[in-house]
Write an enzyme that holds these catalytic residues in place. Structure first.
Site, PDB file in Angstrom:
ATOM      1  N   HIS A   1      10.619  -9.510  -1.272  1.00  0.00           N
ATOM      2  CA  HIS A   1      10.748  -8.283  -2.145  1.00  0.00           C
ATOM      3  C   HIS A   1      11.024  -7.016  -1.233  1.00  0.00           C
ATOM      4  CE1 HIS A   1       9.430  -5.494  -4.951  1.00  0.00           C
ATOM      5  NE2 HIS A   1       9.963  -6.364  -5.891  1.00  0.00           N
TER       6      HIS A   1
ATOM      7  N   ASP B   1      10.417 -13.531  -9.844  1.00  0.00           N
ATOM      8  CA  ASP B   1      11.549 -14.299 -10.646  1.00  0.00           C
ATOM      9  C   ASP B   1      11.656 -15.737 -10.273  1.00  0.00           C
ATOM     10  OD1 ASP B   1      13.253 -12.298 -11.656  1.00  0.00           O
ATOM     11  OD2 ASP B   1      13.743 -11.502  -9.768  1.00  0.00           O
TER      12      ASP B   1
HETATM   13  N1  CMC Z   1      15.400 -16.319   1.732  1.00  0.00           N
HETATM   14  C1  CMC Z   1      15.625 -16.146   2.919  1.00  0.00           C
HETATM   15  N2  CMC Z   1      15.599 -15.291   3.998  1.00  0.00           N
HETATM   16  C2  CMC Z   1      15.247 -13.954   3.202  1.00  0.00           C
HETATM   17  C3  CMC Z   1      15.103 -13.953   1.907  1.00  0.00           C
HETATM   18  C4  CMC Z   1      15.119 -14.985   1.002  1.00  0.00           C
HETATM   19  N3  CMC Z   1      14.815 -14.794  -0.221  1.00  0.00           N
HETATM   20  N4  CMC Z   1      14.709 -12.427   1.795  1.00  0.00           N
HETATM   21  C5  CMC Z   1      14.628 -11.917   2.833  1.00  0.00           C
HETATM   22  N5  CMC Z   1      15.183 -12.661   3.586  1.00  0.00           N
HETATM   23  C6  CMC Z   1      15.337 -12.236   5.156  1.00  0.00           C
HETATM   24  C7  CMC Z   1      16.599 -11.613   5.512  1.00  0.00           C
HETATM   25  O1  CMC Z   1      17.593 -12.724   5.958  1.00  0.00           O
HETATM   26  C8  CMC Z   1      16.365 -11.070   6.658  1.00  0.00           C
HETATM   27  O2  CMC Z   1      16.149 -11.665   7.939  1.00  0.00           O
HETATM   28  P1  CMC Z   1      16.498 -11.119   9.379  1.00  0.00           P
HETATM   29  O3  CMC Z   1      15.587 -10.005   9.706  1.00  0.00           O
HETATM   30  O4  CMC Z   1      16.494 -12.397  10.198  1.00  0.00           O
HETATM   31  O5  CMC Z   1      17.840 -10.528   9.194  1.00  0.00           O
HETATM   32  C9  CMC Z   1      14.709 -10.437   6.354  1.00  0.00           C
HETATM   33  O6  CMC Z   1      14.201 -11.361   5.645  1.00  0.00           O
HETATM   34  C10 CMC Z   1      14.879  -9.221   5.794  1.00  0.00           C
HETATM   35  O7  CMC Z   1      15.400  -9.114   4.692  1.00  0.00           O
HETATM   36  P2  CMC Z   1      16.414  -8.041   3.618  1.00  0.00           P
HETATM   37  O8  CMC Z   1      17.262  -8.669   2.979  1.00  0.00           O
HETATM   38  O9  CMC Z   1      16.383  -7.052   4.857  1.00  0.00           O
HETATM   39  O10 CMC Z   1      15.138  -7.414   2.756  1.00  0.00           O
HETATM   40  P3  CMC Z   1      15.429  -6.536   1.625  1.00  0.00           P
HETATM   41  O11 CMC Z   1      14.133  -5.737   1.434  1.00  0.00           O
HETATM   42  O12 CMC Z   1      16.569  -5.518   1.717  1.00  0.00           O
HETATM   43  O13 CMC Z   1      15.601  -7.660   0.289  1.00  0.00           O
HETATM   44  C11 CMC Z   1      15.429  -8.913  -1.531  1.00  0.00           C
HETATM   45  C12 CMC Z   1      14.711  -7.775  -0.517  1.00  0.00           C
HETATM   46  C13 CMC Z   1      14.516  -9.188  -2.696  1.00  0.00           C
HETATM   47  C14 CMC Z   1      16.778  -8.401  -1.771  1.00  0.00           C
HETATM   48  C15 CMC Z   1      15.411 -10.074  -0.701  1.00  0.00           C
HETATM   49  O14 CMC Z   1      14.134 -10.644  -0.234  1.00  0.00           O
HETATM   50  C16 CMC Z   1      16.381 -11.205  -1.492  1.00  0.00           C
HETATM   51  O15 CMC Z   1      17.237 -11.412  -1.323  1.00  0.00           O
HETATM   52  N6  CMC Z   1      15.445 -12.101  -2.140  1.00  0.00           N
HETATM   53  C17 CMC Z   1      16.122 -13.233  -2.862  1.00  0.00           C
HETATM   54  C18 CMC Z   1      16.684 -12.700  -4.196  1.00  0.00           C
HETATM   55  C19 CMC Z   1      15.545 -12.329  -5.173  1.00  0.00           C
HETATM   56  O16 CMC Z   1      14.766 -13.043  -5.314  1.00  0.00           O
HETATM   57  N7  CMC Z   1      15.546 -11.316  -5.959  1.00  0.00           N
HETATM   58  C20 CMC Z   1      14.525 -10.801  -6.881  1.00  0.00           C
HETATM   59  C21 CMC Z   1      13.635  -9.510  -6.143  1.00  0.00           C
HETATM   60  S1  CMC Z   1      12.313  -9.306  -7.047  1.00  0.00           S
HETATM   61  C22 CMC Z   1      12.724  -8.719  -8.799  1.00  0.00           C
HETATM   62  C23 CMC Z   1      13.759  -7.665  -8.870  1.00  0.00           C
HETATM   63  O17 CMC Z   1      13.231  -6.637  -8.360  1.00  0.00           O
HETATM   64  O18 CMC Z   1      14.618  -7.740  -9.504  1.00  0.00           O
END
Ligand code: CMC
Length: 434
Positions: free
Chosen positions: A311, A368
């Site tokens: 998140h 989720d």
């Molecule tokens: N699985 C594997 N690796 C992950 C995940 C995941 N679900 N989420 C983040 N990472 C890793 C990502 O690869 C990155 O690693 P590195 O530093 O090696 O490149 C690091 O963690 C930081 O990730 P980010 O994408 O820069 O983080 P963010 O804050 O931009 O993204 C997020 C947040 C929710 C989009 C992401 O965690 C994600 O894609 N999660 C899966 C989708 C999900 O469950 N979304 C629902 C969010 S909560 C409900 C809502 O608000 O809608």
């Protein structure tokens, strides 16, 4: 605006010039540097793709402490609202700023109940979508179309605003249920005023004219909880979209319709559908949970993320996920149903939370991760999951839209950019281009 105060100044040195920027403190002691004059004083802007460090507004609706896993609406912890409140009461709290008195809640409930039918002409819209249409595309366009039927949504007087707020909360339920009925070729089942908000939704979704239908109280309670837990989450992608569109003074329905589109994406509300698809795949292919987690860790190569994990704001447990996990256990026990997906989800969570990849990146289950299992237990089909999120988020979007419009600081949203394209380029006539 109360609830925040100036507590000092930050100094920024750019080349040899030092400028002072006001420093603010919010009600929960969070700090912000006001960069409103940065460009006029220095010629520079800030760069923050994804807006992880950018405050777009002052808001008194929702507070999140992502490090401690705290979520409060108008100061009331989500745990307490989940246990004691109803969805319409939480909606009132978010939109009008205080817990309603008995009469206020009664009037609000009556108003929402009495506006749940949709215009007969709108029913024909459903016929023009293919049966394969995703319900999110149907509800976003139908919500936008409501502005054609209620031109008073262009008025800013409080009575018109309140009326359209009640209409929106009421009609999204009906539109969502009708979009499902259309997709399975069953006749629309209209709302019944003696039923509660969630009972009505379940009735419109699952009743058929051929036989009587009684709403299962366990499902109604579970759905009420689901909606409360999704009611608001401050400046996330869809809410920021609602504010952005609304800042141009676009009407309520148009602004919310844009938010629904933003919610649809799998990185946002679409994740609840993606989680069930992921769990189902693991089950069908009899994958070892540890192997799947390994693929997730190699996501730069595999492109696979652990959906429902991570998140932008929560860097410890999402409090909503904790409540939902328990609700899944309770509901499945009550209805005497065992689902392999819940077992897989728990094993995934257990494996991930012990793994240094997830620990180092502070990745925890989000709202989720368990919500799809709960929705599936209630009988909601997978392609309706994100629609359920949209119904739940409706009061939050409305509250944020209303707060923005009532703010004396209202300004059209208009970020800047740093241009990276060619500085000059000759115009080549088409017959001379390669
Ligand atoms: N699985 C594997 N690796 C992950 C995940 C995941 N679900 N989420 C983040 N990472 C890793 C990502 O690869 C990155 O690693 P590195 O530093 O090696 O490149 C690091 O963690 C930081 O990730 P980010 O994408 O820069 O983080 P963010 O804050 O931009 O993204 C997020 C947040 C929710 C989009 C992401 O965690 C994600 O894609 N999660 C899966 C989708 C999900 O469950 N979304 C629902 C969010 S909560 C409900 C809502 O608000 O809608």
């Amino acid at each position: 605006m109360s609830g925040y105060k100036k507590i000092g100044e930050a100094e920024l040195k750019i080349e040899n010039k030092v400028i002072k920027l006001p420093l603010f403190e919010g009600a929960e002691k969070e700090h912000a540097i006001d960069i409103g004059n940065l460009r006029s004083e220095t010629g520079s802007i800030t760069m923050d793709p994804g807006y992880g460090n950018t405050g777009s507004c002052f808001s008194s609706i929702t507070y999140i402490d992502g490090e401690k896993g705290i979520l409060k609406h108008r100061g009331i912890p989500i745990e307490e609202l989940a246990e004691k409140s109803s969805f319409l009461e939480v909606s009132y709290l978010l939109i009008y700023g205080h817990l309603p008195g008995k009469k206020e809640l009664n009037d609000f409930t009556t108003s929402v109940t009495r506006h749940s039918m949709i215009h007969e002409d709108m029913k024909r819209f459903f016929n023009n979508y293919p049966a394969t249409a995703h319900p999110m595309s149907i509800i976003s366009s139908m919500i936008c179309s409501l502005s054609s039927y209620y031109p008073d949504c262009f008025n800013s007087d409080p009575a018109s605003v309140d009326l359209n707020i009640a209409r929106l909360i009421a009609k999204v339920n009906t539109i969502a249920a009708f979009s499902y009925k259309k997709s399975i070729g069953q006749p629309f089942i209209g709302p019944i005023n003696r039923l509660s908000y969630v009972e009505n939704f379940l009735h419109m979704m699952f009743a058929v004219p051929a036989e009587p239908y009684t709403v299962e109280p366990v499902f109604a309670k579970a759905l009420e909880l689901f909606l409360i837990l999704h009611a608001d989450h401050e400046q996330n992608c869809s809410t920021s979209t609602v504010r952005m569109v609304g800042s141009s003074l676009a009407n309520l329905y148009a602004s919310i319709s844009a938010g629904i589109c933003a919610l649809w994406g799998p990185l946002h509300g679409g994740a609840n559908q993606a989680v069930i698809e992921m769990l189902t795949r693991i089950e069908k292919e009899r994958m070892d949970v540890k192997d799947f987690v390994q693929q997730v860790k190699d996501n730069k190569k595999s492109g696979i993320r652990l959906m429902g994990f991570g998140h932008r704001v929560y860097k410890s447990f999402d409090p909503r996920a904790k409540i939902l996990k328990k609700a899944c256990d309770d509901v499945l026990k009550k209805i005497g149903k065992h689902t392999a997906l819940l077992d897989i989800a728990k094993r995934l969570e257990e494996t991930a939370l012990k793994d240094s990849y997830f620990i180092e990146r502070k990745l925890y289950p989000n709202v989720d991760f368990y919500s799809g299992i709960l929705l599936q237990a209630i009988g909601i089909p997978v392609n309706m999951f994100t629609v359920m999120f949209a119904i739940g988020r409706m009061p939050g979007w409305i509250a944020q839209w209303k707060e923005m419009l009532e703010s004396p600081d209202l300004k059209i949203g208009r970020p800047r950019q740093i241009y990276t394209g060619p500085v000059t380029q000759p115009y080549v006539p088409i017959d001379q281009r390669i």
